[in-house]
Design a protein around this motif. Sequence first.
Motif, PDB file in Angstrom:
ATOM      1  N   UNK A 142     -32.468 -47.715 -19.848  1.00 37.98           N
ATOM      2  CA  UNK A 142     -31.267 -47.367 -20.599  1.00 37.98           C
ATOM      3  C   UNK A 142     -30.308 -48.544 -20.681  1.00 37.98           C
ATOM      4  N   UNK A 143     -30.124 -49.235 -19.554  1.00 33.90           N
ATOM      5  CA  UNK A 143     -29.197 -50.367 -19.562  1.00 33.90           C
ATOM      6  C   UNK A 143     -29.760 -51.523 -20.376  1.00 33.90           C
ATOM      7  N   UNK A 144     -31.033 -51.836 -20.163  1.00 29.98           N
ATOM      8  CA  UNK A 144     -31.649 -52.928 -20.918  1.00 29.98           C
ATOM      9  C   UNK A 144     -31.543 -52.652 -22.410  1.00 29.98           C
ATOM     10  N   UNK A 162     -37.693 -61.142 -31.941  1.00 31.11           N
ATOM     11  CA  UNK A 162     -37.247 -61.419 -30.579  1.00 31.11           C
ATOM     12  C   UNK A 162     -38.430 -61.533 -29.622  1.00 31.11           C
ATOM     13  N   UNK A 163     -38.391 -62.542 -28.766  1.00 32.94           N
ATOM     14  CA  UNK A 163     -39.434 -62.773 -27.765  1.00 32.94           C
ATOM     15  C   UNK A 163     -38.887 -62.374 -26.401  1.00 32.94           C
ATOM     16  N   UNK A 164     -39.481 -61.373 -25.766  1.00 33.75           N
ATOM     17  CA  UNK A 164     -39.049 -60.961 -24.433  1.00 33.75           C
ATOM     18  C   UNK A 164     -39.753 -61.793 -23.375  1.00 33.75           C
ATOM     19  N   UNK A 189     -41.167 -50.704 -17.565  1.00 38.81           N
ATOM     20  CA  UNK A 189     -39.960 -50.260 -18.247  1.00 38.81           C
ATOM     21  C   UNK A 189     -40.024 -50.493 -19.752  1.00 38.81           C
ATOM     22  N   UNK A 190     -40.331 -51.727 -20.149  1.00 37.69           N
ATOM     23  CA  UNK A 190     -40.194 -52.086 -21.565  1.00 37.69           C
ATOM     24  C   UNK A 190     -41.522 -52.238 -22.295  1.00 37.69           C
ATOM     25  N   UNK A 196     -43.851 -58.126 -23.001  1.00 40.97           N
ATOM     26  CA  UNK A 196     -43.355 -59.353 -22.383  1.00 40.97           C
ATOM     27  C   UNK A 196     -44.293 -60.471 -22.823  1.00 40.97           C
ATOM     28  N   UNK A 197     -43.727 -61.566 -23.353  1.00 36.71           N
ATOM     29  CA  UNK A 197     -44.556 -62.626 -23.911  1.00 36.71           C
ATOM     30  C   UNK A 197     -44.861 -63.742 -22.910  1.00 36.71           C
TER      31      UNK A 197
END
Length: 231
Positions: A142-144, A162-164, A189-190, A196-197
């Motif tokens: 939620x915060x992220x 966007x690159x995480x 989480x994501x 995630x790259x």
Amino acid sequence: MHQAFPGSIQAHKNFVFLGEAGCGKSELALDLALLLARTEQRQVHFFDLDMTKPLFRSRDRAELLERAGVQVHFEEQFMDAPTLTGGVGRLLRDPSAAAVLDVGGDYIGARSIGGFAPQLNREDTAVCYLINPFRPWSATLEHIDRVLGETLGVSHVELDRLILAANPNLGPETTADDVLEGLRRLTQLVGPYKPIRFLCASQSLAQAVQARTELPVFPLRLHMTYPWQEG
């Protein structure tokens, strides 16, 4: 370009780093600029776009960058007044220049690049959002999601571009197990929403971490310390 960066990132000439305060984006921006200075034929320009006065500022390592041949750009601040640095748009567009932008934390700092959206969303620019899952404020989806949404809203960066990236660390005592546990948490989480790259780890841990994950690992040299650690 360092092998830690996925091939699709290696084709870029501009690199923009976003993320909440304390995520490590300034260290990553510094290391990438130094790497580009060694490998890139274009002139490398480094922009410190922090509009506040955090404890760690990449501009404090301007001499290190300049010795490597990087041109450093920032504006001096008066008290806590926000500052804007000139030349960003021109150098993002300049085919003979490579630009690295260290953008201030969360949506407040991201406002400084909102006017450059046409350049940020071009194929030659990589925008990286760095997350340290061990930070208390990055421990929940939620915060992220809220902070990322606010950041994208004011910067006008397109989500698809966007690159995480992950920078799991607990400070100087971080172990390879800690890095991989942080990556596991963040992926959980994501991961269902955006992959995630790449992963960051301190130079001393990078090899051990890379042996245990298929995700590219970028080794960080820590250039920024507390004043009382210098000497």
